[in-house]
Design a protein around this motif. Structure first.
Motif, PDB file in Angstrom:
ATOM      1  N   THR A   1      -3.746   4.477  -1.129  1.00 34.95           N
ATOM      2  CA  THR A   1      -4.790   4.653  -0.134  1.00 34.95           C
ATOM      3  C   THR A   1      -4.445   5.865   0.713  1.00 34.95           C
ATOM      4  O   THR A   1      -3.524   6.622   0.395  1.00 34.95           O
ATOM      5  N   ASP A   2      -5.174   6.080   1.796  1.00 33.46           N
ATOM      6  CA  ASP A   2      -4.816   7.135   2.740  1.00 33.46           C
ATOM      7  C   ASP A   2      -4.263   6.491   4.003  1.00 33.46           C
ATOM      8  O   ASP A   2      -4.441   5.290   4.238  1.00 33.46           O
ATOM      9  N   LYS A   3      -3.584   7.281   4.799  1.00 35.27           N
ATOM     10  CA  LYS A   3      -2.890   6.740   5.968  1.00 35.27           C
ATOM     11  C   LYS A   3      -3.847   6.101   6.960  1.00 35.27           C
ATOM     12  O   LYS A   3      -3.558   5.035   7.515  1.00 35.27           O
ATOM     13  N   ARG A   4      -4.988   6.726   7.190  1.00 36.25           N
ATOM     14  CA  ARG A   4      -5.938   6.177   8.162  1.00 36.25           C
ATOM     15  C   ARG A   4      -6.412   4.782   7.723  1.00 36.25           C
ATOM     16  O   ARG A   4      -6.511   3.860   8.547  1.00 36.25           O
ATOM     17  N   THR A   5      -6.685   4.630   6.437  1.00 41.31           N
ATOM     18  CA  THR A   5      -7.137   3.330   5.941  1.00 41.31           C
ATOM     19  C   THR A   5      -6.042   2.286   6.064  1.00 41.31           C
ATOM     20  O   THR A   5      -6.296   1.138   6.440  1.00 41.31           O
ATOM     21  N   PHE A   6      -4.795   2.675   5.762  1.00 43.76           N
ATOM     22  CA  PHE A   6      -3.692   1.736   5.888  1.00 43.76           C
ATOM     23  C   PHE A   6      -3.552   1.244   7.324  1.00 43.76           C
ATOM     24  O   PHE A   6      -3.412   0.040   7.576  1.00 43.76           O
TER      25      PHE A   6
ATOM     26  N   TYR B   1       0.712   5.522   0.768  1.00 42.87           N
ATOM     27  CA  TYR B   1      -0.093   6.632   1.294  1.00 42.87           C
ATOM     28  C   TYR B   1       0.787   7.861   1.502  1.00 42.87           C
ATOM     29  O   TYR B   1       2.003   7.764   1.691  1.00 42.87           O
TER      30      TYR B   1
ATOM     31  N   ARG C   1      -5.836   1.137   9.610  1.00 46.46           N
ATOM     32  CA  ARG C   1      -6.984   0.293   9.932  1.00 46.46           C
ATOM     33  C   ARG C   1      -6.806  -1.110   9.361  1.00 46.46           C
ATOM     34  O   ARG C   1      -7.067  -2.107  10.046  1.00 46.46           O
ATOM     35  N   LYS C   2      -6.357  -1.212   8.117  1.00 42.90           N
ATOM     36  CA  LYS C   2      -6.144  -2.521   7.501  1.00 42.90           C
ATOM     37  C   LYS C   2      -5.051  -3.299   8.221  1.00 42.90           C
ATOM     38  O   LYS C   2      -5.144  -4.523   8.375  1.00 42.90           O
TER      39      LYS C   2
ATOM     40  N   PHE D   1       0.846  -1.190   0.000  1.00 47.95           N
ATOM     41  CA  PHE D   1       0.000   0.000   0.000  1.00 47.95           C
ATOM     42  C   PHE D   1       0.886   1.246   0.000  1.00 47.95           C
ATOM     43  O   PHE D   1       2.004   1.220   0.511  1.00 47.95           O
TER      44      PHE D   1
ATOM     45  N   THR E   1      -2.415   7.830  13.560  1.00 46.51           N
ATOM     46  CA  THR E   1      -2.284   8.497  12.273  1.00 46.51           C
ATOM     47  C   THR E   1      -2.218  10.011  12.433  1.00 46.51           C
ATOM     48  O   THR E   1      -2.198  10.730  11.448  1.00 46.51           O
TER      49      THR E   1
ATOM     50  N   GLU F   1      -6.579  -4.711  11.288  1.00 44.86           N
ATOM     51  CA  GLU F   1      -7.456  -5.830  10.949  1.00 44.86           C
ATOM     52  C   GLU F   1      -6.643  -7.098  10.705  1.00 44.86           C
ATOM     53  O   GLU F   1      -7.044  -8.193  11.115  1.00 44.86           O
TER      54      GLU F   1
END
Length: 272
Positions: A218-223, A124, A225-226, A122, A271, A229
């Motif tokens: 992607t964006d940092k927040r999504t990275f 970001y 979060r993934k 990913f 983040t 997960e």
């Protein structure tokens, strides 16, 4: 070594190699710095680890990555024809790293990080103005250079940086930059991460751009979060990607969960 980790490692090796069939572009750098990082992957343990890092700098940009990641990428790029695959795998296993990120800065307000979750990459961007420095009058000598102290907060940590105007580039390790000289030591307030300069050469060096072609922007927040997960369900995510556990699934799950539990002290907690 966990069987699951071996499967993931081999999948990553094959996918990365296949993604590098084209000759990668080359970037020329004028300055090459080496840093030694001492860190504590488990915040509840007194056992530290060390890993060398590289910082390449030219007038337009910089590149920061672990030395082992650099060696891995170089070996994969050189072996993209599939020859000597077993030798390649042995080399990669010998040069394992705890840090897969690749950080490119085009100035302190244009920073892009490429990082891996399982076998997916990913990319970001860092938010502009992510560092707000406070300069102090404190001075000392670090790695043979006169240095001045500055402080900031980033990624859920308080940081202390020592920079030298003897090397007039606004650069430093990891995502740190924006001071009137090279950051030659960077330490968080709990002393769990400590980067120290241990070498600097001013000579032109050609570095291939080995960023994987199959990279998800992607964006940092999504990275983040993934990544969380994945840490919560690594075996399940591996199975979703096609890994089949014919036996020992519960044992593998238990071992991986224990490993993740002891790897609880990332360089960034948030983040923000």
């Amino acid at each position: 070594m966990l069987r699951f980790a071996c499967v993931a490692f081999l999948m990553l090796t094959c996918e990365f190699a296949m993604g590098q069939d084209k000759v990668p572009p080359v970037v020329s750098y004028d300055i090459a710095c080496t840093f030694q990082l001492t860190f504590y992957p488990d915040s509840t343990s007194t056992v530290s680890k060390t890993e060398p890092f590289l910082l390449f700098i030219n007038q337009e940009q910089s590149l920061f990555k672990s030395q082992n990641r650099y060696l891995q990428d170089s070996a994969i790029s050189a072996s993209s024809d599939g020859a000597n695959r077993q030798n390649l795998i042995s080399f990669l296993q010998k040069h394992r790293t705890d840090f897969d990120f690749n950080i490119v800065k085009h100035g302190c307000n244009a920073i892009r990080t490429t990082d891996r979750i399982y076998h997916d990459y990913f990319s970001y961007a860092e938010a502009e103005g992510h560092l707000q420095w406070a300069l102090t009058q404190d001075t000392t000598t670090v790695s043979g250079y006169p240095a001045q102290r500055a402080t900031t907060e980033f990624g859920g940590r308080k940081w202390e940086a020592w920079f030298t105007e003897r090397v007039p580039v606004s650069e430093g390790p990891y995502k740190f930059c924006g001071l009137p000289g090279l950051i030659i030591r960077l330490t968080d307030s709990k002393k769990q991460y400590d980067f120290v300069l241990n070498g600097l050469k001013q000579s032109r060096r050609e570095i291939p751009d080995t960023t994987p072609l199959k990279t998800v922007k992607t964006d940092k927040r999504t990275f983040f979060r993934k990544r969380q997960e994945y840490r919560a369900n690594p075996v399940g995510i591996a199975e979703q990607s096609g890994v089949v556990f014919t036996s020992g699934r519960s044992e593998i799950t238990q071992r991986i969960q224990q490993k993740i539990k002891s790897d609880n002290n990332p360089i960034e907690f948030s983040t923000h």
